[in-house]
Motif scaffolding. Structure first.
Motif: not given
Length: 358
Positions: A85-99
């Motif tokens: 779909r060529d969309v990107s989403m920014v989530f409430q929880s950030y969803a970053l990889f901690p390592h």
């Protein structure tokens, strides 16, 4: 924020009669029509359970529409998976990889999409520069503040140069001061790059601050669409009036209509304002706290029930035959004491007539 070579492929989004039903009879979104113009920031606003997040997830392809069509640009994406779909989403929880480092987090989507390492790195560095995190590339997410982590999540979405950028309650984990700063950053980036953004929040002030248009949702449907000022100054009904900012809702009687102007009566106090197509008879008037005028000779008799000093203004609760209202006043030097008898009138501009729904 500095310049960047990242470009925008902003595309419009259109919903044609889109519904989403879970199970046999749980209607989350009920046959909505919606147009998001390219390069605009449109906010879906409403209380919990109104359908705003489900609508966002259908744009992303994380939920499939039960009926209707969803178009991004000229392409029908209704049945396409999220990856196409060529969309990107920014989530409430950030969803970053901690390592992973900040740079590696931002590079992740680019690498996954097939960019060679050097190009992915260059684009990721540009993305970090754009969101004001130049020099933070080697840090871990745990070494950043909440606001900085959210900026990393924004950079990770931006570097993919999506046609549509989606935000799901992006500021809900931040304190009040950071919320203001990050929302300003998001708005500035969106305007600088001309991005198409669909933004979900339940926070009215946040929606008013960042949006080109706001879509107010209620009970799986759209209650009203308009610019922040249109919704604030001219709500369609009691729900929108009360949900967009604070509003005092008072019963009144339209005693006459001349042209486009109505004369209303509340306990003998008369006020003229736009009729908005309403005929003589019972109606509701919505009045913002700042549009109530306290203390002049004419008006509705009222009593100051509560007076609160909040630094830049006084906040008053007034009671009377009309019930109870909330008012604000800039005069903090000579406040009214609880128990004071006053008259309550309305400012010339601001009060809005609404149909009587009771």
């Amino acid at each position: 924020m500095t310049g960047t070579t990242l470009g925008s492929k902003a595309a419009p989004v259109r919903f044609d009669g889109v519904s989403k039903v879970f199970g046999k009879d749980v209607v989350a979104v009920d046959s909505i029509d919606l147009q998001v113009d390219a390069g605009k920031l449109v906010t879906l606003l409403g209380p919990s359970g109104c359908g705003k997040t489900t609508t966002l997830r259908m744009i992303a392809g994380l939920e499939m529409a039960s009926s209707g069509r969803i178009l991004i640009g000229d392409r029908d994406v209704t049945r396409l998976p999220a990856t196409d779909r060529d969309v990107s989403m920014v989530f409430q929880s950030y969803a970053l990889f901690p390592h992973m480092s900040v740079l590696e987090n931002v590079m992740y989507g680019l690498t996954f999409s097939g960019f060679v390492k050097e190009e992915a790195r260059n684009r990721a560095m540009q993305g970090l520069d754009l969101v004001g995190l130049k020099g933070f590339d080697t840090r871990l997410p745990s070494e950043l503040s909440g606001g900085q982590q959210q900026r990393v999540a924004v950079a990770r979405a931006l570097v993919l140069e999506p046609q549509v950028l989606l935000f799901d309650e992006p500021l809900s984990n931040l304190d009040a001061k950071l919320r203001r700063q990050v929302r300003e950053d998001i708005r500035a980036i969106q305007q600088d790059l001309g991005l198409t953004v669909v933004y979900v929040t339940h926070d009215q002030e946040e929606a008013l601050a960042v949006s080109d248009e706001i879509v107010v949702m209620r009970n799986a449907a759209i209650a009203q669409i308009g610019t922040p000022r249109q919704l604030y100054d001219a709500p369609n009904d009691r729900f929108v009036a009360d949900f967009i900012g604070e509003a005092n809702l008072l019963h009144c009687e339209i005693v006459s209509v001349e042209g486009d102007e109505a004369t209303i009566d509340i306990e003998g106090y008369r006020h003229r304002l736009p009729a908005r197509g309403l005929p003589p008879g019972p109606a509701t008037i919505a009045v913002r706290p700042s549009r109530l005028v306290i203390g002049r000779d004419e008006g509705v008799p009222a009593t100051v029930a509560k007076a609160t000093y909040v630094g830049v203004r006084m906040e008053y609760t007034l009671t009377g035959g009309f019930g109870q209202v909330f008012a604000v006043h800039d005069d903090v030097d000579t406040p009214l004491e609880p128990g004071t008898e006053v008259h309550m009138g309305f400012a010339t501009r601001g009060p809005v007539l609404l149909p009587d729904e009771d």
